[in-house]
Scaffold this active site. Structure first.
Site, mmCIF file in Angstrom:
data_model
loop_
_atom_site.group_PDB
_atom_site.id
_atom_site.type_symbol
_atom_site.label_atom_id
_atom_site.label_comp_id
_atom_site.label_asym_id
_atom_site.label_seq_id
_atom_site.Cartn_x
_atom_site.Cartn_y
_atom_site.Cartn_z
ATOM 1 N N VAL B 85 0.841 -1.193 0.000
ATOM 2 C CA VAL B 85 0.000 0.000 0.000
ATOM 3 C C VAL B 85 0.877 1.244 0.000
ATOM 4 O O VAL B 85 1.832 1.322 0.774
ATOM 5 C CB VAL B 85 -0.892 0.042 1.263
ATOM 6 C CG1 VAL B 85 -1.823 1.244 1.231
ATOM 7 C CG2 VAL B 85 -1.685 -1.246 1.396
ATOM 8 N N CYS B 86 0.571 2.193 -0.869
ATOM 9 C CA CYS B 86 1.298 3.460 -0.867
ATOM 10 C C CYS B 86 0.433 4.514 -0.184
ATOM 11 O O CYS B 86 -0.587 4.925 -0.721
ATOM 12 C CB CYS B 86 1.632 3.897 -2.294
ATOM 13 S SG CYS B 86 2.474 5.474 -2.352
ATOM 14 N N LEU B 87 0.831 4.894 1.013
ATOM 15 C CA LEU B 87 0.018 5.819 1.809
ATOM 16 C C LEU B 87 0.969 6.677 2.641
ATOM 17 O O LEU B 87 1.853 6.145 3.307
ATOM 18 C CB LEU B 87 -0.916 4.988 2.709
ATOM 19 C CG LEU B 87 -1.956 5.678 3.549
ATOM 20 C CD1 LEU B 87 -2.893 6.517 2.680
ATOM 21 C CD2 LEU B 87 -2.766 4.657 4.339
#
Lengths: 150, 154
Positions: B85-87
């Site tokens: 996940v890119c967060l």
């Protein structure tokens, strides 16, 4: 090996590491590379480091100089926002107050955080930055690339 | 610092734990998972998702490493193959005051608010960028219904 050599090599490795961090490249290669060459502490530092203009942690002197909240003023029923323990649960609570934003944390918790970062965990205030009151505005014109406005 | 995780675990059990957030194995507090349904106002409604959270030894000074089950989450900011996940809050914007429930809630919010700025799924990223909503929702649906034989996303 000379320490400058070692430093150069480390810089080169870090550059390579940064290239590999690109989400489009192969993350498996990155992990393999990292686990082979770089110590776990450095891996973490580089992975968490992000952009080159990152704000580094505070100096130990700064951390040591954070004002301690006098025992009589510690809100014993409130918790440290980092470890979630009530200040009052500790028989001898040591609580630090951050400059500017005045948020309270366990000395131990906030010291750990500030050794790698320079922001308040609650409000992201940059804790070791001078406030406007302390800045000599007469010199502001000379410094056109003053980071504050970027 | 591990008592922080115990505190979170106690708190979750007291408050109903609506995202089924729990350690995967009883005696190991370093690997957690969470299960939830896709939000109603998103192309993910009606589907169930599993999120894995790996807790670093210095948590909460460093964020947990978070990924969806591989080949389960077609999303602009999720790597289809690995589930990564890119967060921002899981990287530079992490704060030690955040907890695992907040991380799960942030991932859920990502399902209704995809961020076109940092795509990990390029096909979906392009469709989102050109505002092709039919194509975007259609591709997500295709992925969701053909998880294993769908296009090999880079």
């Amino acid at each position: 090996m000379e320490s400058t050599d070692r430093r150069n090599m480390r810089t080169q490795f870090q550059a390579l590491f940064d290239t590999l961090r690109d989400p489009q490249s192969n993350s498996y290669l990155l992990e393999l590379f990292a686990s082979m060459i770089v110590s776990p502490e450095l891996q973490e530092e580089w992975l968490n480091g992000g952009d080159s203009n990152k704000v580094k942690g505070c100096s130990q002197e700064f951390i040591d100089s954070l004002p301690r909240v006098p025992r009589s003023e510690i809100p014993l029923k409130e918790s440290c926002p980092i470890c979630y323990e009530k200040f009052g649960d500790d028989e001898y609570p040591l609580v630090a107050e951050l400059p500017h934003c005045h948020h309270y944390f366990d000395v131990q918790c906030i010291s750990l955080w500030l050794s790698k970062h320079a922001t308040c965990p609650l409000c992201r205030d940059v804790v070791n930055q001078k406030t406007f009151d302390n800045i000599d505005l007469s010199k502001a014109e000379l410094e056109e690339d003053w980071g504050m406005y970027s | 610092m591990n008592s922080r995780l115990l505190k979170e675990w106690t708190q979750l059990n007291k408050n109903g734990n609506k995202y089924y957030l729990c350690p995967i194995e009883e005696n190991d507090m370093t690997h957690w998972q969470s299960e939830f349904e896709g939000p109603n106002n998103s192309p993910y409604r009606g589907h169930k998702f599993t999120l894995y959270l790996d807790i670093p030894s210095n948590y909460p000074m460093s964020p947990p490493k978070v990924r969806f089950k591989p080949y389960s989450m077609p999303h602009v900011n999720v790597d289809w193959k690995t589930g990564a996940v890119c967060l921002d809050i899981l990287e530079s914007m992490w704060s030690p005051i955040f907890n695992l429930q907040y991380v799960v809630e942030s991932c859920l919010r990502l399902l209704t608010e995809p961020n076109g700025e940092s795509p990990l799924n390029l096909e979906l990223g392009i469709l989102l960028r050109v505002s092709d909503h039919t194509g975007y929702n259609g591709l997500i649906n295709y992925y969701l219904n053909h998880p294993h034989n769908s296009l090999s996303s880079k």
